[in-house]
Scaffold this motif. Structure first.
Motif, PDB file in Angstrom:
ATOM      1  N   GLY A 165      -7.061 -20.738  13.246  1.00  0.00           N
ATOM      2  CA  GLY A 165      -7.605 -21.963  12.661  1.00  0.00           C
ATOM      3  C   GLY A 165      -8.893 -21.688  11.892  1.00  0.00           C
ATOM      4  O   GLY A 165      -9.106 -22.226  10.803  1.00  0.00           O
ATOM      5  N   CYS A 166      -9.763 -20.825  12.453  1.00  0.00           N
ATOM      6  CA  CYS A 166     -10.994 -20.453  11.743  1.00  0.00           C
ATOM      7  C   CYS A 166     -10.650 -19.769  10.426  1.00  0.00           C
ATOM      8  O   CYS A 166     -11.261 -20.048   9.386  1.00  0.00           O
ATOM      9  N   MET A 168      -7.892 -20.062   8.661  1.00  0.00           N
ATOM     10  CA  MET A 168      -7.325 -21.070   7.751  1.00  0.00           C
ATOM     11  C   MET A 168      -8.430 -21.860   7.067  1.00  0.00           C
ATOM     12  O   MET A 168      -8.439 -22.039   5.850  1.00  0.00           O
ATOM     13  N   LEU A 169      -9.365 -22.390   7.854  1.00  0.00           N
ATOM     14  CA  LEU A 169     -10.380 -23.284   7.288  1.00  0.00           C
ATOM     15  C   LEU A 169     -11.446 -22.523   6.503  1.00  0.00           C
ATOM     16  O   LEU A 169     -11.965 -23.025   5.506  1.00  0.00           O
ATOM     17  N   VAL A 172      -8.701 -19.656   3.786  1.00  0.00           N
ATOM     18  CA  VAL A 172      -7.559 -20.166   3.024  1.00  0.00           C
ATOM     19  C   VAL A 172      -7.912 -21.505   2.374  1.00  0.00           C
ATOM     20  O   VAL A 172      -7.909 -21.636   1.157  1.00  0.00           O
ATOM     21  N   ILE A 173      -8.254 -22.513   3.191  1.00  0.00           N
ATOM     22  CA  ILE A 173      -8.545 -23.844   2.640  1.00  0.00           C
ATOM     23  C   ILE A 173     -10.010 -23.949   2.197  1.00  0.00           C
ATOM     24  O   ILE A 173     -10.356 -24.770   1.370  1.00  0.00           O
ATOM     25  N   VAL A 175     -13.110 -24.770   3.714  1.00  0.00           N
ATOM     26  CA  VAL A 175     -13.826 -25.992   4.054  1.00  0.00           C
ATOM     27  C   VAL A 175     -15.304 -25.664   4.256  1.00  0.00           C
ATOM     28  O   VAL A 175     -15.635 -24.723   4.974  1.00  0.00           O
ATOM     29  N   GLU A 176     -16.183 -26.450   3.632  1.00  0.00           N
ATOM     30  CA  GLU A 176     -17.632 -26.242   3.822  1.00  0.00           C
ATOM     31  C   GLU A 176     -18.145 -27.131   4.947  1.00  0.00           C
ATOM     32  O   GLU A 176     -17.649 -28.241   5.113  1.00  0.00           O
ATOM     33  N   PRO A 177     -19.127 -26.674   5.731  1.00  0.00           N
ATOM     34  CA  PRO A 177     -19.931 -25.450   5.604  1.00  0.00           C
ATOM     35  C   PRO A 177     -19.281 -24.196   6.203  1.00  0.00           C
ATOM     36  O   PRO A 177     -19.817 -23.106   6.024  1.00  0.00           O
ATOM     37  N   LEU A 178     -18.133 -24.343   6.877  1.00  0.00           N
ATOM     38  CA  LEU A 178     -17.533 -23.195   7.580  1.00  0.00           C
ATOM     39  C   LEU A 178     -17.259 -22.021   6.647  1.00  0.00           C
ATOM     40  O   LEU A 178     -17.379 -20.856   7.040  1.00  0.00           O
ATOM     41  N   VAL A 181     -20.992 -20.307   5.819  1.00  0.00           N
ATOM     42  CA  VAL A 181     -21.994 -19.998   6.839  1.00  0.00           C
ATOM     43  C   VAL A 181     -21.879 -18.512   7.212  1.00  0.00           C
ATOM     44  O   VAL A 181     -20.810 -17.916   7.087  1.00  0.00           O
ATOM     45  N   ILE A 186     -20.632 -17.952  13.314  1.00  0.00           N
ATOM     46  CA  ILE A 186     -19.310 -18.366  13.785  1.00  0.00           C
ATOM     47  C   ILE A 186     -18.916 -17.547  15.001  1.00  0.00           C
ATOM     48  O   ILE A 186     -18.449 -18.086  16.004  1.00  0.00           O
TER      49      ILE A 186
END
Lengths: 201, 201
Positions: A165-166, A168-169, A172-173, A175-178, A181, A186
């Motif tokens: 999931g980490c 992917m986000l 791949v996708i 997503v901010e801020p992930l 950062v 993480i």
């Protein structure tokens, strides 16, 4: 023919075969990465490698089998590195697995083929099956074996779910801020979760 | 024209427009689900809905915007249900979010469009951008707001990563035993992890 000549001939033949096979495999990896599983054809791989399609079939078999070989080649670092990851002490296996997974994804050389596998596996049953067999049975199965618990497989898969999931986000996708950062932030949050899934109550 | 007649005409026009628009949207959802983002065309959607492509553009705009409308329609239960999910007490928000996510995925009616979105988002930048904006900003942003912490967004995204990874391995790639185990067993193990990400130290 002398023994030395036979050896030379054998060696040369093996070398030539290996280099043709490797070239086809490298082309197949590129094609699957760039186009995805569905849009890649044996004919297209053969053409790009400058060989007859029959030779591609000769070395690798069906399209599924070529894909499998290309994936196996691409995920070799994921499958073969983790002796130390899986075999070290259990009380920090969560951190080792987490660092290992992010290490592979943070490195552009290994990230590109991984992205291709994830994209194909999500979109195609044959690709998903290769993913299940290679990543899950080989990599995760080894960690599950070490846990020595009846629910070991489920524990490993829920830990893998956090890592997948980490990936992917973040990769791949995006997503901010992930996505931006620092990876150490993480790891500091995720490693204890992975550890908890694996060895917690 | 009497007021009543105008009302009738207005009502009929609105109804006809709504039903054409809804039909196009339903067809678009089906096409995107079945073929994925790349292989779906405005022309194909128009043909399947029995309308002119110009009418599809009139109602929805570009292909990206049609996709966005189709996704918004498909994820409406995900975006609009969670008032109770996000607004309840923080000390069991992890369990509510986890139950909600698995509820949506376990229901075949909502699972099919979700699968289509995940598949498209993994494969395509326009689709990924819609996913980011709808799911992340709207759903996760609301939960992050409730946490009232400077690292709220990162917390929510790491919690979401655990849930997204579970969905990937259980519903998309179908890894065993995770794919077949009773969902309550997963919720029992995952809800505390989600809670920990959101409100832990």
């Amino acid at each position: 023919m002398t023994e030395a000549a036979a050896r030379r001939r054998g060696r040369r033949t093996r070398t030539e075969s290996a280099s043709t096979r490797d070239r086809i495999l490298a082309v197949a990896r590129e094609e699957f990465s760039a186009r995805g599983y569905e849009k890649t054809s044996v004919r297209g791989v053969a053409k790009a490698a400058g060989v007859d399609p029959a030779l591609v079939h000769h070395y690798f078999g069906t399209k599924d089998q070529i894909f499998e070989a290309a994936v196996e080649d691409a995920v070799a670092p994921v499958l073969h590195a983790p002796d130390a990851v899986a075999d070290g002490p259990l009380d920090d296996v969560g951190e080792r697995l987490t660092r290992f997974m992010f290490g592979v994804w943070e490195n552009p050389v290994t990230r590109t083929p991984l992205l291709a596998i994830v994209r194909s596996a999500v979109d195609n049953e044959a690709a998903a099956s290769v993913f299940r067999r290679l990543v899950v049975s080989q990599l995760l199965g080894r960690v599950a074996g070490r846990l020595g618990r009846p629910d070991g497989e489920l524990r490993v898969e829920l830990a893998a779910a956090q890592l997948v999931g980490c990936a992917m986000l973040r990769y791949v996708i995006q997503v901010e801020p992930l996505a931006s950062v620092d990876v150490e932030q993480i790891i500091a949050r995720v490693a204890p979760v992975v550890q908890g899934h694996l060895t917690g109550p």
